[in-house]
Write a protein that holds these residues in place. Sequence first.
Motif, mmCIF file in Angstrom:
data_model
loop_
_atom_site.group_PDB
_atom_site.id
_atom_site.type_symbol
_atom_site.label_atom_id
_atom_site.label_comp_id
_atom_site.label_asym_id
_atom_site.label_seq_id
_atom_site.Cartn_x
_atom_site.Cartn_y
_atom_site.Cartn_z
ATOM 1 N N GLY A 259 56.751 57.983 46.259
ATOM 2 C CA GLY A 259 57.109 57.329 47.516
ATOM 3 C C GLY A 259 58.233 58.024 48.244
ATOM 4 O O GLY A 259 58.903 57.408 49.077
ATOM 5 N N CYS B 70 62.585 54.249 44.380
ATOM 6 C CA CYS B 70 61.866 54.327 45.654
ATOM 7 C C CYS B 70 61.131 55.653 45.799
ATOM 8 O O CYS B 70 60.532 55.916 46.838
ATOM 9 N N THR B 71 61.185 56.491 44.761
ATOM 10 C CA THR B 71 60.461 57.766 44.812
ATOM 11 C C THR B 71 59.333 57.765 43.786
ATOM 12 O O THR B 71 58.167 57.683 44.138
ATOM 13 N N ASN C 194 58.491 52.867 51.710
ATOM 14 C CA ASN C 194 57.342 53.056 50.824
ATOM 15 C C ASN C 194 57.417 52.125 49.616
ATOM 16 O O ASN C 194 56.419 51.522 49.213
ATOM 17 N N THR D 181 54.467 55.828 55.150
ATOM 18 C CA THR D 181 54.210 54.460 54.692
ATOM 19 C C THR D 181 52.787 54.019 55.022
ATOM 20 O O THR D 181 52.157 53.279 54.247
ATOM 21 N N PHE E 110 50.002 62.057 46.345
ATOM 22 C CA PHE E 110 51.007 61.148 45.810
ATOM 23 C C PHE E 110 51.555 61.648 44.475
ATOM 24 O O PHE E 110 52.024 60.879 43.652
ATOM 25 N N ILE F 136 50.636 54.973 52.178
ATOM 26 C CA ILE F 136 50.820 54.046 51.051
ATOM 27 C C ILE F 136 50.028 52.763 51.299
ATOM 28 O O ILE F 136 49.305 52.258 50.423
ATOM 29 N N SER G 156 61.835 56.407 52.399
ATOM 30 C CA SER G 156 61.481 56.200 51.005
ATOM 31 C C SER G 156 61.532 54.723 50.622
ATOM 32 O O SER G 156 60.643 54.211 49.924
#
Length: 392
Positions: free
Chosen positions: A361, A307-308, A281, A367, A17, A370, A278
């Motif tokens: 993400g 979103c990243t 996530n 996902t 991550f 995550i 993305s």
Amino acid sequence: MSEHLTPPTTKPRVSHFSSGPCAKRPGWSVSNLQNACVGRSHRSEDGKAKLAEVIDRSKKILGVPADYRLGIVPASDTGAVEMALWSLLGERPVDILAWESFGQEWVKDVIDELKLPDLRLIKAPYGSLPDLDQVDFSHDVVFLWNGTTSGVRVPNGDWIKDDREGLTICDATSAVFAMDVPWNKLDVVTYSWQKVLGGEAQHGIIVLSPRAVERLERYQPAWPIPKIFRLAQKGKLIEGIFKGDTINTPSMLCVEDALDGLTWAESVGGLPGLIRRSEANLNAIAQWVEQSTWADFLAEKSETRSCTSICLKIVDSWFTNLSPEDQAKYTKKLAKLLEKQGVAYDIAPYRAAPPGLRIWGGATVETADIEALLPWLDWAYATLKAELAPVA
């Protein structure tokens, strides 16, 4: 939080991550690089064809307008931004926006190195955006699309004027391939392969609008420009940069890896598919944050949440009552505990950012991974709080 002291039973399948270099695409293997043009000159017909293929396919997936130029340049996104600043600034006043660490780095360049006298710095603290209404588009404007170290992005390009007189220079390295970037609003866009497509480091990408090209061919800065930053020569754009004739020697292994990432991007539906992955996530973390008693987004407004590079802060009063030094020490321990369990690597905050966690993400992260990580965050926080709270 005693209910969280029993460790979860499910771990992420891939625990990568990091916010850069980022997770490789699902199913990646070093065997995917077997067709790399190694042991050959990058200026050979085959080498240049590989580089040109990266350029053409990148433009197609991203929807870059036909009259914009996309080129491969040295030194990752940093090199691409430096090229833009050194080659284009100085003709007009400059507005520079900063709300996190890398934005501050570009401020240092413009103020301390280029020493531009007519400059306005429009700042905001971590978690917020600057007041975009303050921007004067008769000036050149330098900004990030997404703050990688703060998890704060501009929500859209509506604030950028279509009839601007100056150039918009946008560092979009953790936005491109995961967010909808409005090309008609931007004159220079930079990014690197190591972010959303999970490519290897070394190379940067610079995208120029016709307005930026016109500036390069008409305007010569007062300072000397090193060869590695040079985009124009004798009043003409160096076209080879945008056709696969790079300024310095590229790694053809990295080039092959970039092609592999682009092939994968096409397989998941191109740009719309990458954005969906993305955003999914981010949504998974948002649902968890809604139920959390100790964590929240660093970004203050939902429409500005990245979103990243998804940055979290710890809001539990036990933690917020600690000294800044102890908060920093605690978050390092939290990240180390997760790493020791093999469930999350490299999620400590950027060294200059507020204490918390930073979870990548981008589209190469599944996902499901995550979702498997989130209960471990609760476990790690509860475990360390139980250990340290009596001391505090």
